[in-house]
Structure formats: C-alpha cells, structure tokens
Design a protein around this motif. Structure first.
Motif, short mmCIF file in Angstrom:
data_model
loop_
_atom_site.label_atom_id
_atom_site.label_comp_id
_atom_site.label_asym_id
_atom_site.label_seq_id
_atom_site.Cartn_x
_atom_site.Cartn_y
_atom_site.Cartn_z
N THR A 25 64.34 90.00 54.11
CA THR A 25 64.45 91.47 54.07
C THR A 25 65.58 91.89 53.14
O THR A 25 65.44 92.83 52.35
N ARG A 26 66.72 91.19 53.21
CA ARG A 26 67.84 91.49 52.32
C ARG A 26 67.43 91.29 50.85
O ARG A 26 67.75 92.10 49.98
N LEU A 27 66.72 90.20 50.60
CA LEU A 27 66.30 89.91 49.22
C LEU A 27 65.29 90.94 48.72
O LEU A 27 65.30 91.31 47.54
N SER A 28 64.42 91.42 49.62
CA SER A 28 63.41 92.40 49.20
C SER A 28 64.06 93.73 48.80
O SER A 28 63.52 94.47 47.98
N ARG A 29 65.22 94.03 49.38
CA ARG A 29 65.94 95.25 48.99
C ARG A 29 66.35 95.18 47.51
O ARG A 29 66.41 96.19 46.82
N ARG A 30 66.58 93.96 47.06
CA ARG A 30 67.05 93.77 45.68
C ARG A 30 65.89 93.56 44.70
O ARG A 30 65.90 94.11 43.60
N LEU A 47 55.62 89.22 50.63
CA LEU A 47 55.19 90.61 50.62
C LEU A 47 55.95 91.39 51.68
O LEU A 47 56.03 90.98 52.83
N SER A 48 56.50 92.53 51.29
CA SER A 48 57.20 93.42 52.20
C SER A 48 56.70 94.84 51.95
O SER A 48 56.07 95.11 50.93
N GLY A 49 56.98 95.74 52.88
CA GLY A 49 56.56 97.12 52.69
C GLY A 49 55.14 97.35 53.17
O GLY A 49 54.23 96.59 52.83
N PRO A 363 48.88 83.90 40.50
CA PRO A 363 47.90 82.83 40.24
C PRO A 363 47.10 82.46 41.49
O PRO A 363 47.48 82.78 42.62
N LYS A 364 46.00 81.79 41.29
CA LYS A 364 45.19 81.27 42.38
C LYS A 364 45.99 80.23 43.17
O LYS A 364 46.85 79.53 42.60
N ASP A 365 45.72 80.11 44.46
CA ASP A 365 46.34 79.13 45.37
C ASP A 365 47.85 79.35 45.54
O ASP A 365 48.59 78.41 45.85
N THR A 366 48.31 80.59 45.36
CA THR A 366 49.72 80.90 45.61
C THR A 366 49.93 81.07 47.12
O THR A 366 49.20 81.80 47.78
N CYS A 367 50.95 80.41 47.65
CA CYS A 367 51.29 80.56 49.07
C CYS A 367 51.94 81.93 49.28
O CYS A 367 52.81 82.34 48.50
N VAL A 368 51.52 82.65 50.34
CA VAL A 368 51.97 84.03 50.56
C VAL A 368 52.55 84.18 51.96
O VAL A 368 51.89 83.85 52.95
N PHE A 369 53.78 84.69 52.04
CA PHE A 369 54.40 85.04 53.31
C PHE A 369 54.37 86.57 53.46
O PHE A 369 54.67 87.29 52.51
N VAL A 370 54.03 87.04 54.66
CA VAL A 370 54.01 88.48 54.95
C VAL A 370 55.14 88.78 55.92
O VAL A 370 55.14 88.31 57.06
N ASN A 371 56.11 89.58 55.48
CA ASN A 371 57.29 89.89 56.30
C ASN A 371 57.01 91.09 57.20
O ASN A 371 57.30 92.24 56.86
#
Length: 401
Positions: A25-30, A47-49, A363-371
């Motif tokens: 969350t801190r990094l997403s602010r930046r 992904l945030s927001g 790109p295809k096959d990118t790992c995605v984290f949802v915050n």
C-alpha cells in the motif's frame, strides 16, 4: 509498469517480508495503482485501487482469469485443482461450470424435511442451533471456550453435509483430523513458499514444502475414501449430495460437447477437494470476526437483537427470505467484511494473454497480486469525507447531548 528497484536474486523481498499488504500500500502511493515489484527473480504485477481492480477483474476479466504456474500449486489436488491450476482453457471452463452447477443445485434445492427455503439453509440452521447449545454448555462447564475451534468444526459440518451428505459429531476424530488439516494448510500456505519465486531454492531441501505436500496427500486420501464409499452405494435414482451428482455425470455416456467434461474418479476427488476447501477457512474466519465484533461493540449487538426480535421473534430461527427485512443486521455483516479485511489478497492471478491496463503493457503469464486491503482502507477514507457520513456524525452528537 513502474515500481521499486530490487536486489539481485532477492528482488523486493526484504521490503515485503513483514506486513506485506501495508508495504505494498505504501509503495502504491508512490508508484500508482498498477506497479511491478520483484519477488525473488519473478516480476509480479500489483493492482490497487477500486477502479483499477474492477477494470482488470471485471471489464478485462478474460485477460486476468489465469493462475500463475507456481511449483507449490502442483501439490494441491495433484496439480488438477480448479482454484489453483494454471490451466484456463475450454476443458477447465467446462469442469468449473459443472462444479458450480452441482454446488448451486444442492444449495438452492428445496428442503424435503423442514420449512427452510433450501437445503443449504436447513444445514446451516441446524448447525447454528447446535453451535449455540454448545456455546452455552461450554460456558456453564468451563466459563470459557475456544471460539474459533467450535466455529471451524461447525462450518466443516455444513460443507460435509453438502458434499458428502453426512453430519459428524463435534468430537468425531475423523472430522477433527480434517479440521486440523485445514488449519495446517492455512498456516503453511500463509507463510509462503520462497521456491515459488526463487528457482534455485527448488533444488534445496525444504521442511515447509515437505509438510505442505504431506497435508495435501492426507486431505486427498480423506476425500478419496468418501468418494469410494459413494461409488459403492450410488443410486442414480436417489442423488444424495454433490459427490453423487458428480458421479452421476461421470457414469453418463455423454456424446458431443459433453465428452470434454467427462470425469474420472480422480477428477471427482479434485473437484470435491476444491468445493470443500473453498468455504472452509474463509467462512469460519468471517464468523469468528463477526462474533468478536459484537462482543467488542455490545451496543451494536443489542440493536441486532432488537431487529431480530422485532422482525422475526423468538419462535423460529432466521431464514434467507428474511434478508430484506433485516437491513441493520445485513449492514453489520457487510461492514464486518470491509473493516476486518481478513483476506488482504486474493489467490494470485495471471494474465492469459498480453494485454494493456491503465496504459501499461502487461505480458502474457504475468503473476498478479490484488491488494484488497488497500481498497477497503481507501474506500473507508472516502466514506469518512463524504457529506452523508458527516451529517450522520453531527446527528449522533446532537442525539447524545
């Protein structure tokens, strides 16, 4: 996408190793709602927001519906799990649809033995009644009890009733062994597997990974035993539960399009594994948070009781059909989900093809984290600034005066 620079081999692990959701969350602010971090040697999209997450998972859902091909996922249901498998092709979609259909049919099917609106409600209502009796008994005998342990057993019982058509006593050793397996799985999976992101670690001994493999083997064996029992007593004229429904499909001599979703005995075990595991820990955790919140806020608890007594009375238990007449109770449940954020992340997603999100090439096959935690936090801040909230606050202050 932009993101912080990391160290060779380790990437940004040192920044994320404690309170990962707060660090991201801190990094997403930046860096914004679409950013890239490196966990070990693997790039991970974060992904945030609310708008960004809705764009990715809803409007571009087909692009982000995959799962990353992580080594630890291969040990869950022997790599055939619907929830964790990197496969997202037509066969996977057809089997997922079949599993959803079986679950839905036994959730909304009318109850033949009670006034409940459906089978799921009947199972939940009976288990809730037993659970309250259990709480009162433990308080009378010991003056205290382990809230979570009782809830987990009750939730497991409801899922067993839906999947296997049977209910266990709370002291049953077979059920308790499954509950313990679920707890162990959550602890080991929650601690993470560094080998998923640092390939060289896959060739080194790992006590955590061995425990993880053993947990999955034991859980698979438990479900396999029950599925075999269902095969021996199966009667296509009397479908008892979800397992019977899947066996019935397996034994049909389907042709044409349905041939792609023919199920082997092993596939049935994997689907039941997914259905059993999906609601096990999350439902029990949600109930634990609910009860802890009403204990912490007795004024809220009192209002819930008043609404239930006023709307339903004490002659019967609540039903799903009462939902529209219990706005305060439903508001409490939804607020509990938002405020607790007990699942800060979803299971990691993966892109099924190269795509563009918020102007960034993914790109295809990118790992995605949802915050998810960040979304809940930000929406709370917006709510506190809105006019409706401030009016309500002023009204509450005047009322108290």
């Amino acid at each position: 996408p932009p993101g912080p620079r990391g160290y060779p081999v380790l990437g940004n692990v040192l920044e994320l190793r404690t309170d990962t959701h707060l660090a991201l969350t801190r990094l997403s602010r930046r860096y914004g709602d679409v950013m890239e971090v490196r966990i070990g040697t693997r790039p991970v999209l974060v992904l945030s927001g609310l708008d960004t997450i809705r764009q990715a998972l809803v409007k571009q859902g087909e692009d982000f519906m995959g799962r990353p091909d992580l080594p630890s996922f291969h040990y869950i249901s022997n790599g055939q799990s619907l929830a964790f498998s990197p496969d997202s092709g037509e066969v996977w979609k057809a089997r997922r649809k079949l599993a959803q259909s079986a679950l839905k049919s036994f959730s909304i099917a009318p109850s033949p033995t009670s006034s409940c609106s459906c089978l799921l409600e009947e199972h939940v209502s009976k288990e809730a009644e037993y659970l309250v009796t259990k709480f009162l008994q433990l308080m009378e005998e010991d003056k205290r009890f382990d809230l979570n342990q009782c809830l987990v057993v009750s939730v497991a019982n409801v899922i067993c009733a839906m999947c296997f058509g049977k209910r266990y006593e709370h002291e049953d050793q077979e059920l308790l062994s499954v509950v313990n397996l679920g707890n162990e799985f959550g602890e080991v999976a929650g601690s993470g597997h560094p080998a998923d992101f640092i390939p060289v670690l896959r060739y080194l001994p790992s006590r955590t990974m061995e425990v993880f493999k053993d947990i999955n083997r034991r859980f698979n064996a438990f479900v396999q035993k029950i599925v075999q029992e269902h095969y021996s007593t199966f009667n296509k004229e009397h479908i008892r539960d979800i397992t019977d429904s899947l066996i019935g499909h397996c034994q049909e001599n389907s042709t044409g399009e349905d041939t792609r979703v023919q199920l082997s005995n092993e596939k049935i075990i994997h689907i039941v594994n997914d259905l059993f595991g999906a609601g096990f820990d999350t439902v029990a955790t949600a109930l634990s948070w609910s009860l802890m919140y009403v204990a912490l806020y007795p004024d809220v608890q009192k209002k819930i009781h008043e609404e239930l007594d006023r709307t339903i009375g004490r002659e019967r238990r609540p039903r799903l059909s009462d939902r529209g007449t219990l706005p305060y109770t439903e508001a409490f449940i939804l607020e509990m989900f938002r405020h607790s954020s007990f699942l800060p992340f979803t299971i990691p997603h993966s892109t099924t093809k190269a795509t563009v999100l918020n102007g960034y090439y993914i790109p295809k096959d990118t790992c995605v984290f949802v915050n998810q935690w960040q979304v809940n936090h930000d929406e709370t801040m917006k709510y506190k600034k809105c006019e409706a909230f401030q009016i309500r606050q002023r009204f509450a202050e005047r009322s108290s005066l």
